[in-house]
Design a protein around this motif. Structure first.
Motif, PDB file in Angstrom:
ATOM      1  N   ALA A   1       0.854  -1.272   0.034  1.00 19.10           N
ATOM      2  CA  ALA A   1       0.038   0.196   0.102  1.00 19.10           C
ATOM      3  C   ALA A   1       0.978   1.242   0.107  1.00 19.10           C
ATOM      4  CB  ALA A   1      -0.776  -0.036   1.240  1.00 19.10           C
ATOM      5  N   PRO A   2       0.373   2.263  -0.544  1.00 19.39           N
ATOM      6  CA  PRO A   2       1.121   3.394  -0.490  1.00 19.39           C
ATOM      7  C   PRO A   2       1.573   3.895   1.171  1.00 19.39           C
ATOM      8  CG  PRO A   2      -1.154   4.116  -1.008  1.00 19.39           C
ATOM      9  CD  PRO A   2      -1.037   2.628  -0.983  1.00 19.39           C
TER      10      PRO A   2
ATOM     11  N   GLU B   1       1.470   4.593  12.418  1.00 16.61           N
ATOM     12  CA  GLU B   1       0.955   5.456  11.432  1.00 16.61           C
ATOM     13  C   GLU B   1      -0.409   5.378  11.123  1.00 16.61           C
ATOM     14  OE1 GLU B   1       3.672   6.417   8.558  1.00 16.61           O
ATOM     15  OE2 GLU B   1       5.195   6.564   9.835  1.00 16.61           O
ATOM     16  N   ILE B   2      -1.437   6.393  11.216  1.00 16.93           N
ATOM     17  CA  ILE B   2      -2.696   6.162  10.991  1.00 16.93           C
ATOM     18  C   ILE B   2      -3.056   6.060   9.540  1.00 16.93           C
ATOM     19  CG2 ILE B   2      -3.264   8.835  10.407  1.00 16.93           C
ATOM     20  CD1 ILE B   2      -5.407   6.735  12.599  1.00 16.93           C
ATOM     21  N   GLY B   3      -3.767   4.950   9.015  1.00 17.91           N
ATOM     22  CA  GLY B   3      -3.648   4.689   7.592  1.00 17.91           C
ATOM     23  C   GLY B   3      -2.827   3.508   7.331  1.00 17.91           C
ATOM     24  N   GLU B   4      -1.873   2.947   8.138  1.00 18.35           N
ATOM     25  CA  GLU B   4      -0.936   1.898   7.752  1.00 18.35           C
ATOM     26  C   GLU B   4      -1.516   0.558   8.006  1.00 18.35           C
ATOM     27  OE1 GLU B   4       3.448   0.427   9.190  1.00 18.35           O
ATOM     28  OE2 GLU B   4       2.645   2.160  10.284  1.00 18.35           O
ATOM     29  N   TRP B   5      -2.463   0.563   8.952  1.00 15.81           N
ATOM     30  CA  TRP B   5      -3.242  -0.608   9.114  1.00 15.81           C
ATOM     31  C   TRP B   5      -4.563  -0.300   9.374  1.00 15.81           C
ATOM     32  CZ3 TRP B   5      -0.499  -5.154   8.712  1.00 15.81           C
ATOM     33  CH2 TRP B   5       0.960  -5.058   8.793  1.00 15.81           C
ATOM     34  N   HIS B   6      -5.319  -1.407   9.232  1.00 15.70           N
ATOM     35  CA  HIS B   6      -6.878  -0.933   9.430  1.00 15.70           C
ATOM     36  C   HIS B   6      -7.185  -0.979  10.935  1.00 15.70           C
ATOM     37  CE1 HIS B   6      -8.285  -1.242   5.238  1.00 15.70           C
ATOM     38  NE2 HIS B   6      -7.712  -2.205   5.002  1.00 15.70           N
ATOM     39  N   ILE B   7      -7.961  -0.013  11.224  1.00 21.12           N
ATOM     40  CA  ILE B   7      -8.272   0.161  12.665  1.00 21.12           C
ATOM     41  C   ILE B   7      -9.523  -0.942  13.086  1.00 21.12           C
ATOM     42  CG2 ILE B   7      -9.201   1.791  14.593  1.00 21.12           C
ATOM     43  CD1 ILE B   7      -6.325   2.162  13.793  1.00 21.12           C
ATOM     44  N   ASN B   8      -9.551  -1.830  14.063  1.00 22.19           N
ATOM     45  CA  ASN B   8     -10.541  -2.471  13.943  1.00 22.19           C
ATOM     46  C   ASN B   8     -11.394  -1.896  15.369  1.00 22.19           C
ATOM     47  OD1 ASN B   8      -9.851  -3.511  16.829  1.00 22.19           O
ATOM     48  ND2 ASN B   8      -8.500  -4.932  15.834  1.00 22.19           N
ATOM     49  N   PRO B   9     -12.656  -2.410  15.498  1.00 21.49           N
ATOM     50  CA  PRO B   9     -13.635  -1.775  16.582  1.00 21.49           C
ATOM     51  C   PRO B   9     -12.949  -1.506  17.781  1.00 21.49           C
ATOM     52  CG  PRO B   9     -14.797  -3.101  14.939  1.00 21.49           C
ATOM     53  CD  PRO B   9     -13.262  -3.472  14.545  1.00 21.49           C
TER      54      PRO B   9
ATOM     55  N   GLY C   1     -21.064  10.663  11.440  1.00 23.81           N
ATOM     56  CA  GLY C   1     -20.989   9.340  11.541  1.00 23.81           C
ATOM     57  C   GLY C   1     -19.860   8.825  10.555  1.00 23.81           C
ATOM     58  N   TYR C   2     -18.833   7.843  11.174  1.00 25.45           N
ATOM     59  CA  TYR C   2     -18.041   7.516  10.474  1.00 25.45           C
ATOM     60  C   TYR C   2     -17.902   5.954  10.188  1.00 25.45           C
ATOM     61  CZ  TYR C   2     -15.653  12.045  11.089  1.00 25.45           C
ATOM     62  OH  TYR C   2     -15.441  13.521  11.126  1.00 25.45           O
ATOM     63  N   SER C   3     -17.664   5.453   9.046  1.00 28.21           N
ATOM     64  CA  SER C   3     -17.549   4.100   8.841  1.00 28.21           C
ATOM     65  C   SER C   3     -18.698   3.145   9.572  1.00 28.21           C
ATOM     66  CB  SER C   3     -16.356   3.444   9.533  1.00 28.21           C
ATOM     67  OG  SER C   3     -15.045   3.898   8.921  1.00 28.21           O
TER      68      SER C   3
ATOM     69  N   SER D   1     -11.544   3.970   5.601  1.00 26.41           N
ATOM     70  CA  SER D   1     -10.744   5.328   5.969  1.00 26.41           C
ATOM     71  C   SER D   1     -11.722   6.176   7.006  1.00 26.41           C
ATOM     72  CB  SER D   1     -10.803   5.918   4.455  1.00 26.41           C
ATOM     73  OG  SER D   1     -12.049   6.302   3.899  1.00 26.41           O
ATOM     74  N   GLY D   2     -12.998   6.007   7.024  1.00 26.99           N
ATOM     75  CA  GLY D   2     -13.763   6.537   7.772  1.00 26.99           C
ATOM     76  C   GLY D   2     -13.376   6.521   9.319  1.00 26.99           C
ATOM     77  N   ALA D   3     -12.856   5.206   9.597  1.00 30.06           N
ATOM     78  CA  ALA D   3     -12.547   4.934  11.004  1.00 30.06           C
ATOM     79  C   ALA D   3     -11.271   5.902  11.364  1.00 30.06           C
ATOM     80  CB  ALA D   3     -12.198   3.574  11.352  1.00 30.06           C
TER      81      ALA D   3
END
Length: 152
Positions: A17-18, A47-55, A125-127, A134-136
């Motif tokens: 990923a970028p 870094e934010i965006g490097e991995w998916h954030i789980n709930p 409201g996000y994600s 990306s919303g999270a």
């Protein structure tokens, strides 16, 4: 030939990923932030965006913001089908938090004309759908900004 599509699909999983941006790259240089409140990057260790954030990660960070900032409260308003908490994060001036129920009631009172002193209320409201990653990330950065920014 029947293995070609799964092989191509599997190979696509390993395409890099970028590079993710540091949280500070998304935030204004003109705003000072309370150093006692961790950025998402400091909290998660990446870094934010490097991995998916789980709930669970998202909830943990929002709880940390509520613990560290006098502007933030976090309330569980219900549960999902999978019994994950539905969260309401409220971020406002500390004096508004002290009277948040009155503000809420006034906002819902359709017979009462708004007053100039009434705070503006925004629901963000996000994600809300599982495939909106990306919303999270944006939600955590925006919550950090509102919780930690100093000055006007």
């Amino acid at each position: 030939m029947k293995f070609l599509i799964p092989a191509l699909w599997a190979a696509s999983l390993f395409i890099a990923a970028p590079p993710a941006a540091h949280a500070v790259e998304y935030l204004s240089d003109e705003v000072r932030y309370d150093e006692a409140i961790p950025t998402p990057e400091q909290f998660f260790g990446f870094e934010i965006g490097e991995w998916h954030i789980n709930p669970e990660q998202s909830e943990a960070y929002l709880r940390e913001l509520a613990r560290r900032s006098e502007r933030v409260t976090l309330k569980v308003t219900g549960r999902t089908y999978e019994q994950k908490p539905l969260l309401l994060l409220t971020i406002t001036a500390p004096d508004n938090l002290a009277k948040i129920e009155t503000i809420r009631r006034n906002h819902l009172d359709l017979d009462r004309p708004p007053e100039a002193s009434d705070p503006v209320i925004l629901w963000m409201g996000y994600s809300v759908h599982g495939d909106e990653a990306s919303g999270a990330n944006a939600a955590l950065l925006f919550a950090y900004h509102l919780a930690a920014a100093e000055g006007e």
